[in-house]
Design a protein around this motif. Structure first.
Motif, short mmCIF file in Angstrom:
data_model
loop_
_atom_site.label_atom_id
_atom_site.label_comp_id
_atom_site.label_asym_id
_atom_site.label_seq_id
_atom_site.Cartn_x
_atom_site.Cartn_y
_atom_site.Cartn_z
N ALA A 151 -27.19 23.43 6.41
CA ALA A 151 -26.24 22.57 7.12
C ALA A 151 -25.31 21.88 6.14
O ALA A 151 -25.73 21.46 5.07
CB ALA A 151 -27.00 21.52 7.90
N PRO A 152 -24.04 21.77 6.52
CA PRO A 152 -23.13 21.06 5.63
C PRO A 152 -23.46 19.57 5.61
O PRO A 152 -24.31 19.10 6.37
CB PRO A 152 -21.76 21.33 6.27
N LEU A 153 -22.78 18.87 4.77
CA LEU A 153 -22.98 17.43 4.65
C LEU A 153 -22.73 16.76 6.01
O LEU A 153 -21.91 17.22 6.80
CB LEU A 153 -21.97 16.92 3.61
N TYR A 154 -23.41 15.68 6.25
CA TYR A 154 -23.27 14.90 7.48
C TYR A 154 -23.60 15.70 8.73
O TYR A 154 -23.00 15.53 9.78
CB TYR A 154 -21.86 14.32 7.62
N PHE A 206 -17.27 5.20 9.56
CA PHE A 206 -17.28 5.61 8.15
C PHE A 206 -16.81 7.05 7.99
O PHE A 206 -15.93 7.35 7.20
CB PHE A 206 -18.70 5.43 7.59
N LYS A 207 -17.38 7.95 8.77
CA LYS A 207 -17.05 9.37 8.65
C LYS A 207 -17.44 10.06 9.94
O LYS A 207 -18.34 9.59 10.64
CB LYS A 207 -17.86 10.00 7.52
N LYS A 208 -16.83 11.20 10.18
CA LYS A 208 -17.32 11.98 11.31
C LYS A 208 -18.56 12.73 10.89
O LYS A 208 -18.75 13.02 9.70
CB LYS A 208 -16.25 12.98 11.76
N CYS A 209 -19.44 13.01 11.84
CA CYS A 209 -20.62 13.78 11.49
C CYS A 209 -20.88 14.78 12.62
O CYS A 209 -20.13 14.84 13.60
CB CYS A 209 -21.82 12.86 11.28
#
Ligand SMILES: Nc1ncnc2c1ncn2[C@@H]1O[C@H](COP(=O)(O)OP(=O)(O)OP(=O)(O)O)[C@@H](O)[C@H]1O
Length: 791
Positions: A150-153, A130-133
């Motif tokens: 902390a940034p998103l993900y 789905f996305k990198k985290c």
């Protein structure tokens, strides 16, 4: 000429193929870097992977985090060739409760994950990314600053779960140096002197404060003994405690009143003078091959007596740090865990889980072994006991069986024994001996247990069809089996979903209920059906097995067979990991509802609950009402009477409860039982039936038999007629009134039913083509009245 359409590859490799000698396989092509949609990633990256079972797989919530271990292409997998091997990370709420049993409660951060080493399938499709985290591996004592902004993900990971057994696992620090440090501190108990002060990391600092070391002095500590990290932790913790005493200490504790931490006497001096000094100690990291060096830069004042050298005793496997003046005492005799306890008292945790707190930043998991059977937070279970469901049409759930008809007549007939049996259920509860077994159902219990166990252990799906007339203990046995399965440590965790056909307004609401219990989300039935279909027909690498109990299945099958079919069809896919226990009154329901061919293709395992015999009923009453004052001959009479009519344990227990009620303070004997039976037999409904003509009674018996067979209150005139003919044939001789009757003709039957409808024993919907009949009294009352039970 027709143009050939070539589909572009969904995944592009951005690196050269890794030569085979490195990846030990010839079939797969391994790579280091890929691109899928906008995601460019490589081995070692963290990634959010869509969970096919989640309500919204394409959201952060609907994904699981993982680290990419390897990337490869499998040309033989035509549908899904782009693959990755991953290490899973789980949300704390997804961990088995058992893993917290041996440790103090942990206050998890909202954006925290746990490295999960349970045996999930680690081979996934890159197309599910789905996305990198980002996951920051941190020490267990690391404060929340680490992820505050902390940034998103972005997640923190302080623990890992090592699977031990099927359900349990051990939680331990994710960082190796911390694990080693803890290991070093978990010296066997026998070495702890009872008079010794606890040697927590805190006390370690205190001791260190008493050591005077010259500025230039330094000494080596074995890299593997974890002392370095231990000191760091201890220092950090003390610093935290000093800086934010309110946050880490409970307000309730008298010791910490007004949020001020009172320093224990022994360490007062330390806190006053030395924390800052200690913080200036520098733990110097050497290169990997070298031993780390501990340098105390600043001189810490101590009494001359204490001025001594620290000696590192480099024993294996347990390494202890000893002071010359206290050689007998090991400062490492207390585990790091004990130290943690003092800094995270239980009260603090309790505060955190207070429901008043609307948006808790930290999720707290308490170690409570009994929680195993509690519903998971995301997937609430439907309780078995009657409870108003949240579907809009709640009236169905509130009324007992045969509710549709009973509502119309409650003012006109006194309660029947059947309805009284239900209302007496509460009274029975007063006498119930809760921890009893289910006499007469030992073999059925065994069969259910082994069926579900095998499915769970073999990672398979399947459906068991359980049938028997009312009151034969089907629900009680299934519940008892599930409870014992939940308690079994060697079984994989499973999600329990329960649906009761009588408690939903419409069969398709079953989809809604199942989906809600699985995901916590309410959606309309069409959507629920589609999502469930997808879930149970496509594989999911991290799927938790589901055990679905569908009670009162008959009620789901009155009009729509699609629900029954879907459920049974899902259970034929092994990847669904779905075990269905379908409970019904009718033996041949699947064949009648789905056609024999379909039913046999679905491969149901069948289990029948025969009516109880009088000896079994006697035993049931004796065990369930063990504390109640009923004479043995009274119990026997009840058992015989009930066994002769229906073999229904509910009725036997209800009669007993009524006899006890009549007896008051005395023992309930034959007299009270006779009276209870008399009441049952002389209810308005029973009296009304007794006043009917033999032909009317025959039709009533026929309708009652149909109701019993199908589990539905409703039947048609032609079906009732067919059953009436069968009853006449079965009786094989003149009817009890000594007036020989034959089965009525259709027009006679219609007239008879119209008369029965006039006295409200039946309800008739006069459709010209096929009149529909509803039994307006209980089946038991028909039995009692027509079988002329002697009282
Ligand atoms: N073997 C048994 N031992 C003790 N109690 C029993 C036994 N069988 C049934 N009962 C009790 O009788 C009552 C009815 O049982 P249960 O609801 O399990 O029957 P059922 O077959 O599921 O009935 P229905 O088809 O009406 O749902 C419950 O109170 C149950 O605890």
């Amino acid at each position: 000429m027709r143009k050939r359409v070539t589909r572009s590859k969904p995944v592009v490799w951005l690196s050269k193929e890794i030569p085979n000698d490195k990846c030990f396989t010839t079939t797969f092509k391994h790579y280091e870097k890929f691109q899928f949609k906008k995601i460019v990633g490589e081995i070692g990256d963290y990634i959010l992977i869509s969970n096919a079972d989640a309500a919204e797989p394409d959201t952060e919530e609907g994904c699981d985090a993982a680290r990419i271990i390897s990337l490869y292409e499998d040309p033989s997998n035509k549908n899904d060739p782009y693959r990755a091997k991953v290490q899973w990370y789980s949300r704390p709420s997804d961990l088995p409760n058992g893993c917290f049993n041996k440790i103090e409660p942990i206050a998890f951060f909202e954006r925290e994950v746990v490295e999960d080493h349970r045996p999930f399938d680690t081979d996934v499709s890159i197309e599910t990314f789905f996305k990198k985290c980002f996951i920051t591996l941190a020490h267990t004592k690391e404060s929340d600053n680490i992820i505050k902004d902390a940034p998103l993900y972005h997640y923190i990971c302080r623990y890992r779960l090592i699977a031990s057994g099927r359900k349990k696992g051990n939680i331990e620090p994710v960082l190796e140096d911390e694990r080693k440090a803890l290991q070093m501190f978990s010296t066997p108990k026998k070495s702890i002197s009872t008079t010794m002060t606890p040697k927590t990391p805190n006390s370690l600092i205190k001791r260190m404060s008493r050591i005077s070391v010259s500025e230039s002095k330094s000494w080596n500590v074995s890299k593997n003994d974890g002392t370095k990290i231990l000191l760091k932790r201890a220092i950090l913790t003390d610093k935290n405690e000093k800086e934010s005493p309110i946050k880490l200490t409970p307000n309730k504790s008298s010791k910490h009143e007004h949020g001020i931490v009172k320093t224990p006497k022994s360490s007062r001096k330390l806190n006053k003078n030395t924390i800052e000094e200690l913080l200036s100690m520098e733990l110097k990291e050497n290169s990997d091959d070298e031993l780390p060096t501990l340098i105390i830069k600043q001189h810490v004042p101590t009494t001359p007596k204490r001025k001594s050298q620290v000696k590192i005793v480099n024993e294996t496997p347990k390494k202890v740090l000893l002071f010359e003046d206290e050689e007998k005492e090991s400062i490492a005799t207390r585990s790091g865990r004990a130290g943690r306890k003092s800094r995270h008292p239980v009260n603090y945790v309790e505060e955190e889980i207070s429901p008043v707190k609307r948006t808790p930043r930290k999720k707290v998991i308490k170690n409570d072994s009994d929680d195993d059977f509690k519903p998971a937070p995301k997937t609430p279970m439907t309780p078995k006991t009657p409870k108003t469901p949240k579907t809009p049409r709640t009236y169905v759930a509130k009324t007992p069986k045969h509710s549709v008809t009973k509502r119309i007549l409650t003012s006109e007939l006194t309660p029947t024994l059947h309805s009284r049996a239900h209302s007496l259920d509460n009274k029975i509860q007063d006498y119930l001996n809760e921890n009893q077994s289910l006499p007469g159902r030992e073999s059925q219990m065994e069969e259910i247990l082994s069926f579900v166990k095998n499915k769970l252990l073999d990672n398979m799906s399947g459906c068991m069809y359980i049938s028997g007339v009312p009151g034969t203990g089907k629900t009680a046995t299934v519940n008892s089996a599930l409870k014992s399965l939940k308690d079994e440590v060697d079984l994989p965790d499973f999600q329990l979903v329960e649906v009761n056909g009588m408690r939903i307004a419409e069969p398709r609401q079953a989809y809604v209920q199942i989906y809600k219990q699985l995901t916590g989300k309410s959606v309309v039935w069409e959507q629920a059906c589609t999502l469930l279909e997808k879930r149970f027909t496509t594989p999911g690498p991290r799927r938790t097995p589901t055990v679905l109990v569908v009670d009162e299945l008959d009620a789901l099958c009155t009009r729509r067979q699609d629900v029954l079919y879907s459920i049974m069809e899902w259970a034929s896919h092994n990847s669904a990991l779905l075990t269905v226990l379908a409970v019904a009154n009718t033996m041949d329901l699947p064949e009648r509802a789905l056609a024999a061919r379909v039913a046999s293709r679905l491969g149901l395992t069948r289990l029948t609950f025969p009516p109880y015999t009088h000896t079994q009923l006697q035993c049931i009453v004796a065990t369930r009402l063990a504390g109640a004052n009923v004479t043995p001959d009274a119990v026997q009479l009840i058992a015989r009477k009930v066994a002769a009519v229906s073999g229904d344990a509910r009725r036997a227990l209800a009669l007993c409860a009524r006899a006890l009620e009549l007896a008051g303070a005395r023992a309930a004997g034959l007299k009270e039982v006779q009276q209870a039976l008399g009441e049952a037999a002389s209810s308005a409904a029973v009296r009304a039936i007794r006043n009917c003509s033999p032909a009317e009674r025959l039709m009533l018996r026929a309708v009652a038999a149909e109701v019993e067979r199908t589990g539905s209150d409703e039947t048609t005139l032609s079906r009732a007629l067919g059953t009436a003919a069968a009853l006449v044939a079965l009786d094989g001789r003149p009817y009890k009134s000594a007036v020989s009757i034959r089965a009525p003709t259709p027009s006679q039957a219609q007239a008879i039913c119209a008369r029965l409808a006039a006295v409200k024993l039946l309800l008739m919907e006069p459709k010209p083509a096929e009149p529909r009949l509803l039994l307006n009294v209980s089946v038991d009352d028909v039995h009692y009245a027509t079988k002329q039970i002697a009282v």
